[in-house]
Design an enzyme around this catalytic site. Structure first.
Site, PDB file in Angstrom:
ATOM      1  N   PRO A 126     -20.237 -14.726   9.510  1.00 11.68           N
ATOM      2  CA  PRO A 126     -20.557 -15.414   8.257  1.00 11.68           C
ATOM      3  C   PRO A 126     -19.337 -16.128   7.667  1.00 11.68           C
ATOM      4  CG  PRO A 126     -20.226 -13.096   7.826  1.00 11.68           C
ATOM      5  CD  PRO A 126     -20.092 -13.265   9.315  1.00 11.68           C
ATOM      6  N   LYS A 127     -18.715 -16.995   8.465  1.00 14.24           N
ATOM      7  CA  LYS A 127     -17.484 -17.643   8.037  1.00 14.24           C
ATOM      8  C   LYS A 127     -17.749 -18.751   7.028  1.00 14.24           C
ATOM      9  CE  LYS A 127     -14.503 -16.689  11.992  1.00 14.24           C
ATOM     10  NZ  LYS A 127     -13.642 -17.269  13.050  1.00 14.24           N
ATOM     11  N   LYS A 128     -16.831 -18.843   6.059  1.00 13.64           N
ATOM     12  CA  LYS A 128     -16.819 -19.933   5.092  1.00 13.64           C
ATOM     13  C   LYS A 128     -15.400 -20.463   4.969  1.00 13.64           C
ATOM     14  CE  LYS A 128     -20.582 -18.708   1.892  1.00 13.64           C
ATOM     15  NZ  LYS A 128     -20.887 -18.464   0.450  1.00 13.64           N
TER      16      LYS A 128
END
Length: 259
Positions: A126-128
């Site tokens: 869940p990279k941002k």
């Protein structure tokens, strides 16, 4: 005016399209194929005791919380194949699936667009985009994770006070086995991929490792809700410098097949 000659891209073939590791755009891909190596990465790992119920609350079923400890890694990636230098952060909690135990990543923030794309498209992480940072200020390491102009995590650790061994992190949980929830939809909105994926760091070579007292401060942010893993007790911090390689992983659980 300069006489620029435009080199036409090769025509995309069906064989290339179906090959392992394919990424778009095909003439300037964003995602590297496995394996690719990180060299001379500096990492500060902060360990704290949180609320086990809070950890269980953010785990997708059928994962179960394996401890009440949270590990926050803040990386200064100095030399990464394809991606170049950048900063990354990974919040991990211990989890278990049947006989497999490792570290689940509910939140990751980093400064590289290529790193975001690779993590989301391949691992399901869940990279941002964010602005992690790690630096020495006098006699302390200072690590921050910033999103939307808010430092959602500020960590401090004493500078190289006690030589240590990265294997001591295994006392909390096996962080080198990273488990993620990969969720991708078809264009019509129907589920295309719903999987728990797993991969282990390859060729891990630790050049130095130090441990010592540390602190962690969390600040609420609805777009970076690390605060949902509150600090109940500070444990210890580690600063380590290492090389490692990202290698292919495997599907641990397929929700669309096993339901």
């Amino acid at each position: 005016m300069a006489d620029w000659k435009v080199q036409a891209a090769s025509t995309l073939t069906l064989e290339q399209l179906l090959a392992d590791g394919f990424s778009t755009p095909f003439d300037a891909p964003s995602v590297p194929a496995f394996p690719f190596t990180f060299r001379n990465a500096e990492v500060m790992t902060l360990a704290w005791r949180s609320d086990r119920e809070a950890i269980q609350h953010i785990l997708p079923p059928p994962l179960e919380a394996a401890s009440d400890v949270v590990l926050a890694h803040i990386y200064k990636m100095n030399d990464t194949e394809w991606l170049g230098p950048y900063f990354e952060s990974n919040i991990m909690v211990g989890c278990r699936y049947k006989e497999t135990a490792g570290g689940y990543s509910p939140y990751l923030f980093l400064s590289s667009d290529g790193g975001v794309v690779h993590g989301r498209e391949v691992h399901g992480q869940p990279k941002k985009l964010g602005r992690p940072n790690l630096e020495a200020r006098g006699d302390a390491w200072i690590g921050t994770i910033e999103r939307n102009g808010i430092d959602v995590l500020t960590g401090t650790m004493a500078y190289k006070q006690k030589r240590s061994d990265i294997k001591r992190l295994d006392e909390y949980f096996d962080f080198a086995l990273n488990i993620n929830l990969k969720a991708i939809n078809h264009i019509d909105g129907k589920p295309a991929i719903r999987q728990l994926t797993a991969r282990r760091l390859g060729a891990l070579t630790v050049h130095e490792c130090w441990s010592g007292p540390c602190t962690v401060e969390l600040r609420p942010n609805v777009q970076a809700p690390v605060y949902r893993l509150p600090v109940k007790e500070m444990l210890e911090g580690f600063w380590w410098r290492a090389d490692f390689t990202l290698v292919a992983g495997y599907v641990l659980h397929d929700y669309l097949v096993d339901r």
